[in-house]
Design a protein around this motif. Sequence first.
Motif, PDB file in Angstrom:
ATOM      1  N   ALA A  36       0.814  -1.209   0.000  1.00 13.01           N
ATOM      2  CA  ALA A  36       0.000   0.000   0.000  1.00 13.01           C
ATOM      3  C   ALA A  36       0.853   1.266   0.000  1.00 13.01           C
ATOM      4  N   LEU A  37       1.997   1.246   0.672  1.00 15.34           N
ATOM      5  CA  LEU A  37       2.888   2.410   0.665  1.00 15.34           C
ATOM      6  C   LEU A  37       3.373   2.709  -0.757  1.00 15.34           C
ATOM      7  N   ASN A  38       3.680   1.655  -1.496  1.00 20.32           N
ATOM      8  CA  ASN A  38       4.067   1.841  -2.892  1.00 20.32           C
ATOM      9  C   ASN A  38       2.898   2.344  -3.729  1.00 20.32           C
ATOM     10  N   PHE A  39       1.723   1.797  -3.487  1.00 17.33           N
ATOM     11  CA  PHE A  39       0.541   2.235  -4.222  1.00 17.33           C
ATOM     12  C   PHE A  39       0.208   3.700  -3.921  1.00 17.33           C
ATOM     13  N   ALA A  40       0.412   4.106  -2.673  1.00 14.43           N
ATOM     14  CA  ALA A  40       0.147   5.501  -2.315  1.00 14.43           C
ATOM     15  C   ALA A  40       1.067   6.438  -3.093  1.00 14.43           C
ATOM     16  N   GLU A  41       2.320   6.038  -3.231  1.00 19.36           N
ATOM     17  CA  GLU A  41       3.269   6.855  -3.990  1.00 19.36           C
ATOM     18  C   GLU A  41       2.857   6.940  -5.458  1.00 19.36           C
ATOM     19  N   LEU A  42       2.366   5.831  -5.998  1.00 17.67           N
ATOM     20  CA  LEU A  42       1.927   5.814  -7.390  1.00 17.67           C
ATOM     21  C   LEU A  42       0.641   6.610  -7.575  1.00 17.67           C
ATOM     22  N   ALA A  43      -0.267   6.528  -6.605  1.00 16.24           N
ATOM     23  CA  ALA A  43      -1.529   7.254  -6.702  1.00 16.24           C
ATOM     24  C   ALA A  43      -1.302   8.755  -6.759  1.00 16.24           C
ATOM     25  N   ALA A  44      -0.253   9.228  -6.097  1.00 15.42           N
ATOM     26  CA  ALA A  44       0.063  10.659  -6.124  1.00 15.42           C
ATOM     27  C   ALA A  44       0.605  11.084  -7.480  1.00 15.42           C
ATOM     28  N   ARG A  45       1.206  10.171  -8.199  1.00 16.97           N
ATOM     29  CA  ARG A  45       1.852  10.504  -9.476  1.00 16.97           C
ATOM     30  C   ARG A  45       1.021  10.133 -10.695  1.00 16.97           C
ATOM     31  N   TYR A  46       0.147   9.144 -10.555  1.00 12.82           N
ATOM     32  CA  TYR A  46      -0.688   8.709 -11.670  1.00 12.82           C
ATOM     33  C   TYR A  46      -2.147   8.592 -11.208  1.00 12.82           C
ATOM     34  N   PRO A  47      -2.841   9.714 -11.011  1.00 16.98           N
ATOM     35  CA  PRO A  47      -4.228   9.687 -10.521  1.00 16.98           C
ATOM     36  C   PRO A  47      -5.205   9.336 -11.648  1.00 16.98           C
ATOM     37  N   LEU A  48      -5.241   8.032 -12.003  1.00 16.37           N
ATOM     38  CA  LEU A  48      -5.999   7.580 -13.158  1.00 16.37           C
ATOM     39  C   LEU A  48      -6.911   6.414 -12.800  1.00 16.37           C
ATOM     40  N   SER A  49      -8.064   6.350 -13.450  1.00 20.68           N
ATOM     41  CA  SER A  49      -8.961   5.203 -13.290  1.00 20.68           C
ATOM     42  C   SER A  49      -8.294   3.950 -13.821  1.00 20.68           C
ATOM     43  N   GLY A  50      -8.696   2.801 -13.256  1.00 23.92           N
ATOM     44  CA  GLY A  50      -8.054   1.551 -13.662  1.00 23.92           C
ATOM     45  C   GLY A  50      -6.592   1.565 -13.289  1.00 23.92           C
ATOM     46  N   CYS A  51      -6.321   1.958 -12.039  1.00 22.89           N
ATOM     47  CA  CYS A  51      -4.957   2.307 -11.640  1.00 22.89           C
ATOM     48  C   CYS A  51      -3.961   1.159 -11.801  1.00 22.89           C
ATOM     49  N   ILE A  52      -4.336  -0.072 -11.510  1.00 19.03           N
ATOM     50  CA  ILE A  52      -3.385  -1.168 -11.624  1.00 19.03           C
ATOM     51  C   ILE A  52      -2.887  -1.289 -13.067  1.00 19.03           C
ATOM     52  N   TYR A  53      -3.793  -1.213 -14.009  1.00 19.51           N
ATOM     53  CA  TYR A  53      -3.432  -1.234 -15.431  1.00 19.51           C
ATOM     54  C   TYR A  53      -2.584  -0.027 -15.807  1.00 19.51           C
ATOM     55  N   GLN A  54      -3.038   1.144 -15.389  1.00 20.73           N
ATOM     56  CA  GLN A  54      -2.345   2.380 -15.764  1.00 20.73           C
ATOM     57  C   GLN A  54      -0.956   2.455 -15.143  1.00 20.73           C
ATOM     58  N   TRP A  55      -0.835   2.082 -13.884  1.00 21.81           N
ATOM     59  CA  TRP A  55       0.472   2.127 -13.216  1.00 21.81           C
ATOM     60  C   TRP A  55       1.428   1.140 -13.871  1.00 21.81           C
ATOM     61  N   SER A  56       0.947  -0.085 -14.098  1.00 26.62           N
ATOM     62  CA  SER A  56       1.815  -1.124 -14.629  1.00 26.62           C
ATOM     63  C   SER A  56       2.335  -0.773 -16.026  1.00 26.62           C
ATOM     64  N   ARG A  57       1.463  -0.272 -16.901  1.00 24.13           N
ATOM     65  CA  ARG A  57       1.898   0.025 -18.268  1.00 24.13           C
ATOM     66  C   ARG A  57       2.862   1.198 -18.320  1.00 24.13           C
ATOM     67  N   ARG A  58       2.725   2.146 -17.397  1.00 22.34           N
ATOM     68  CA  ARG A  58       3.622   3.300 -17.389  1.00 22.34           C
ATOM     69  C   ARG A  58       4.959   2.971 -16.720  1.00 22.34           C
TER      70      ARG A  58
END
Length: 517
Positions: A73-95
């Motif tokens: 979750a700490l890693n996800f929180a860092e990603l959520a701050a940088r990539y605030p996008l729907s479908g976050c698992i898909y969006q984070w992974s592809r970027r």
Amino acid sequence: MTTSTTDAADLRGFGYEPELRRSIGSYASFAAGFSFVSILTTVFQLFGFGFSFGGPAFFWTWPLVFLGQFMVALNFAELAARYPLSGCIYQWSRRLSNATVGWFAGWVMIIAQIVTVAAAAIALQVVLPQIWSGFQLVGGDPALTSASGATNAVLLGSILIVLTTLVNVIGVRLMAIINSTGVTLEIIGVVAVIVLLLFNVERGPGVVFDTGGMGDGASYVGPFLVSALMAAYVVVGFDSAGELSEETRDPRHTAPRTILRALAASGIGGGLMLLVALMAAPSLTDGRLATEGLPYVLTSRLGETGGKILLIDVAIAVAVCTLAIQTAGSRMVFSMARDGVLPFSAALSKVNPRTGTPALPAIVVGAGAAGVLLVNIGQAALFTALTSVCIVLLYLAYALVTIPLLIRRIKGWPAGAEAATTERGGKLFSLGKFGIVVNAVAVLYGLGMILNLGWPRQEVYDPAGTHWYLHYFSLIFVGGALLAGGLAYLRYRTRALSLHLPSFPAAVPAVVEGEPA
């Protein structure tokens, strides 16, 4: 500059036009993550599973799983701050990695969320007939393993899915109101369970060191690992706040905090519930705790009336849990369809201009979950195996984010994003110098839990020993899902690889006037 203007400009920096309606505040964002975990739903549903395999000492699996998931979750929180996008698992992974890895992360997550909706909805059968026998609409035996209980479970679950689909189609605002109200009642219920059971304890907290005759020392490792599946089944879905980022106000500021708060509240509340239930159980040896779980403790200690009042709260938690999972799943479908990498993408990516909601993805997820429910009729063992495997898929999807993130960290991530701020002008949530260590622990934990969850065990996947293939069901199903995904990806590979979406917006979000930093 207004909040909505700032959020819209930020989203355009990622290559998307704002279509979804931003109406989710901080509490509703927290509620999305908390209700997906839904400790009232899942702890009530699965307490007996953990106790039956590990005895009272299975309690220690909870803090271990919680700490492991908190690293994620700490890693996800860092990603959520940088990539605030729907479908976050898909969006984070592809970027973080590439289009292929991102596509498979999204594909696996969609399958897992559809099955999880069914698993949550069927929990009504565990609760409603105990509140009132009239909820047993088919036959007289409410047990999930009986023919009448299985059929009734499908009926109740399908009714719930129809209602949650309707709410999702009407709009995110109604969903947020219902979800927030349900979560408030669930939190009240959790506190009530803890406090009331504390006044009815039979034994001290030392009970958590009792293995219940399941083994001692090295011989207890096996039962302990199996009982850990209970906590692993529960502590997932905290990323839902990230799934709703495009519908959340000030998502760079809000989503990271609500992801961590939702998991922390779930971890603390669930751990205390497990502890007081073990302390207050009328007996640890009569077999009822393993077969009837927490409802047995509540009705025994609080009486029929008090127990049923709390069971009503559990039923509400089941409903909002199902709603939250379906919402998250529909946003994942929408996010991938918007990139044109799913079948019928044009239809699935349409957003109703009046409600600001992607209606068709919600219907698809609901229909898929209802279809999964039908498996339970006459095949209860197969349904149980299916819902167990869906958690393996969730952990696999998480790993498809944390592993690429660790590789990127080693190469210097998040270089180039330091100047960006939240919508309120504050610093983005960051793990700083601890990033690589926290990320590495999250990866190791995730891989270890995938192995533990997917390991072929008859006692988990085929306790009755009736179907040989269920013993290896985790390997068969995950392999089949990946194979089907591979075949589907061949159709959309060219489109996926041709997408050139920014990894990070060039523009820095402006500070919103009148908002505190």
